[in-house]
Design a protein around this motif. Structure first.
Motif, mmCIF file in Angstrom:
data_model
loop_
_atom_site.group_PDB
_atom_site.id
_atom_site.type_symbol
_atom_site.label_atom_id
_atom_site.label_comp_id
_atom_site.label_asym_id
_atom_site.label_seq_id
_atom_site.Cartn_x
_atom_site.Cartn_y
_atom_site.Cartn_z
ATOM 1 N N PRO A 110 0.830 -1.214 0.000
ATOM 2 C CA PRO A 110 0.000 0.000 0.000
ATOM 3 C C PRO A 110 0.863 1.263 0.000
ATOM 4 O O PRO A 110 0.935 1.999 1.000
ATOM 5 C CB PRO A 110 -0.812 -0.138 1.295
ATOM 6 C CG PRO A 110 0.068 -0.926 2.198
ATOM 7 C CD PRO A 110 0.805 -1.901 1.313
ATOM 8 N N LEU A 111 1.506 1.513 -1.129
ATOM 9 C CA LEU A 111 2.469 2.614 -1.203
ATOM 10 C C LEU A 111 1.805 3.983 -1.197
ATOM 11 O O LEU A 111 2.498 5.001 -1.026
ATOM 12 C CB LEU A 111 3.341 2.452 -2.458
ATOM 13 C CG LEU A 111 4.160 1.160 -2.538
ATOM 14 C CD1 LEU A 111 4.956 1.116 -3.832
ATOM 15 C CD2 LEU A 111 5.098 1.038 -1.336
ATOM 16 N N HIS A 112 0.493 4.025 -1.372
ATOM 17 C CA HIS A 112 -0.207 5.308 -1.314
ATOM 18 C C HIS A 112 -0.519 5.726 0.121
ATOM 19 O O HIS A 112 -0.983 6.836 0.365
ATOM 20 C CB HIS A 112 -1.508 5.237 -2.110
ATOM 21 C CG HIS A 112 -2.483 4.221 -1.610
ATOM 22 N ND1 HIS A 112 -2.182 2.889 -1.491
ATOM 23 C CD2 HIS A 112 -3.782 4.354 -1.178
ATOM 24 C CE1 HIS A 112 -3.215 2.230 -1.032
ATOM 25 N NE2 HIS A 112 -4.209 3.096 -0.815
ATOM 26 N N ARG A 113 -0.238 4.820 1.078
ATOM 27 C CA ARG A 113 -0.493 5.116 2.482
ATOM 28 C C ARG A 113 0.831 5.338 3.218
ATOM 29 O O ARG A 113 1.850 4.717 2.890
ATOM 30 C CB ARG A 113 -1.222 3.941 3.152
ATOM 31 C CG ARG A 113 -2.554 3.580 2.523
ATOM 32 C CD ARG A 113 -3.561 4.689 2.691
ATOM 33 N NE ARG A 113 -4.880 4.275 2.200
ATOM 34 C CZ ARG A 113 -5.892 5.112 2.014
ATOM 35 N NH1 ARG A 113 -5.739 6.407 2.286
ATOM 36 N NH2 ARG A 113 -7.040 4.672 1.566
ATOM 37 N N TYR A 114 0.788 6.211 4.216
ATOM 38 C CA TYR A 114 1.964 6.365 5.065
ATOM 39 C C TYR A 114 2.216 5.065 5.830
ATOM 40 O O TYR A 114 1.274 4.331 6.159
ATOM 41 C CB TYR A 114 1.768 7.510 6.062
ATOM 42 C CG TYR A 114 1.866 8.884 5.454
ATOM 43 C CD1 TYR A 114 3.078 9.356 4.973
ATOM 44 C CD2 TYR A 114 0.739 9.703 5.371
ATOM 45 C CE1 TYR A 114 3.162 10.622 4.410
ATOM 46 C CE2 TYR A 114 0.818 10.966 4.812
ATOM 47 C CZ TYR A 114 2.036 11.420 4.330
ATOM 48 O OH TYR A 114 2.117 12.657 3.773
ATOM 49 N N PRO A 115 3.476 4.766 6.137
ATOM 50 C CA PRO A 115 3.766 3.520 6.853
ATOM 51 C C PRO A 115 3.343 3.585 8.313
ATOM 52 O O PRO A 115 3.073 4.661 8.859
ATOM 53 C CB PRO A 115 5.297 3.414 6.740
ATOM 54 C CG PRO A 115 5.769 4.825 6.596
ATOM 55 C CD PRO A 115 4.698 5.522 5.800
#
Length: 413
Positions: A74-79
């Motif tokens: 989920p690279l569109h979300r912050y880790p």
């Protein structure tokens, strides 16, 4: 004052009222940046940066189980800002109570910088280092405008290598004298096994510093290479339960063969871990890094990691023996405890006087890299390492090529 690394230019800047040398802190303008191994050479047989020459140990079964195809993440979300699962696995691996004892940073260098920022007042207070040691302690100190007090390690070999009194051991009495003389020292950086010394610091010496009542600051033990030092009993992690003034730094870059993902670790009692967590950037560890780290800490991957570490330790013994066979060509006996994934050997004068030859060592380093495609690290200007080369333990094939090329170069130079 010129900016290091920027070519001189007579071109005028706009707006006219702006002068970058007045906008930047003087200690930053004067900074000599840390020069990493890859600044000089990018290609060839790279035995200069103490990477794990056998690579990572993430096994295919754990890849499919935990899943770390980067594009599927989920690279569109912050880790996750805290990564409790990774911390739990690290705590279990190192025998600590739980995630509350673990901090994660972007490589150990972030941990070093953060510790200095939270513990040492700029322009007023200092750190203490024990050269020869890792260069980033002093570089980070200069960036943060804090002073540096140097108490060299024991440089003589009258009592052998390492231990309590041997070469590259900690001079505890001198550290205590420095602390007594300068109460502004707030942080003591120790490196065990050391870089470039490759030598463990005895736990008894570390304990003596931790127990010294005149020092009210924090002791930081950098254990980047601890996985190559044998039994876990050598690690200062065993002291954490006793000492709230201790931080142990570790990493996935060396033993785990994951230098590219940049994950540094601080281990300590919960209060200090909480301070670091309160101070760090919000999302400092990326999702790809976290996913790879979690998989690398799975049981299957840990088993393979241990196998590769054992292989490299066997190769270290072979490399030391083979380098000793080049004594007639001027390779001196290895110095230090050989407790890491590298060895340090002095290059001796051709006059056969038995003395390290800094000029010859530098020439051998350059010839190996420029003419033979084998890159080691020149450490001849470091205190106690006169005329020395630091050589990462490579794969079997790399070690054979290294020895062949060293023989060719030493025959000429």
């Amino acid at each position: 004052m010129p900016i290091h690394g920027l070519p001189a230019s007579s071109a005028s800047l706009t707006p006219a009222h702006f002068d970058i040398e007045r906008a930047i802190r003087p200690n930053i303008l004067a900074l000599q940046p840390y020069r990493c191994a890859r600044d000089d050479y990018h290609d060839g047989i790279l035995l200069d940066a103490n990477e794990n020459s056998l690579g990572h140990s993430i096994v295919s079964e754990s890849q499919s189980k935990d899943g770390h195809d980067s594009l599927s993440l989920p690279l569109h979300r912050y880790p996750d800002p805290s990564h409790p699962d990774i911390k739990a696995r690290i705590a279990s691996l190192r025998g600590l109570p739980g995630p509350q004892n673990v901090f994660l940073g972007v490589g150990s260098d972030e941990v070093i910088d953060l510790l200095q920022r939270v513990c040492v007042a700029p322009g007023k207070e200092k750190i203490l280092i024990t050269p020869p040691t890792y260069g980033m302690y002093a570089v980070s100190a200069q960036v943060n405008d804090i002073g540096v007090v140097k108490v060299p390690l024991e440089l003589g070999a009258d009592h052998g290598e390492g231990g309590d009194k041997g070469r590259f051991s900690l001079r505890v009495d001198e550290i205590k004298k420095a602390v007594d003389a300068d109460p502004s020292i707030r942080l003591i950086h120790l490196c065990s096994p050391g870089n470039p010394t490759g030598t463990l610091i005895s736990l008894s010496a570390i304990r003596s510093v931790l127990e010294y009542p005149s020092f009210t600051g924090i002791v930081v033990v950098d254990e980047a290479y601890i996985d190559f030092a044998g039994a876990a009993e050598h690690s200062a992690v065993s002291l954490i339960s006793e000492f709230a003034n201790l931080v142990v730094m570790q990493t996935l870059s060396k033993g785990f063969g994951l230098a590219a993902i940049r994950l540094g670790i601080a281990l300590a009692q919960p209060p200090l871990i909480q301070v670091l967590s309160n101070t760090k950037a919000p999302y400092n560890v990326s999702t790809p890094t976290a996913t790879l780290a979690l998989t690398a800490l799975s049981p299957a991957s840990l088993a393979l990691t241990q196998t590769k570490i054992q292989t490299l330790c066997i190769s270290r013994t072979y490399l030391l023996s083979s380098l000793a066979s080049l004594a007639d060509l001027g390779v001196g006996p290895a110095i230090g405890g050989n407790d890491a994934n590298f060895v340090v050997v002095p290059i001796l004068s051709r006059s056969r006087d038995g003395k390290p030859d800094t000029k010859r060592a530098s020439g051998v380093y350059k010839a190996l890299a420029d003419e033979k495609g084998v890159v080691v690290r020149y450490r001849g200007s470091e205190m106690g390492c006169e005329g020395a080369l630091r050589i990462t333990v490579g794969s079997d094939e790399e070690n054979v090529i290294l020895l062949q090329k060293m023989k060719e170069v030493l025959t000429i130079l």
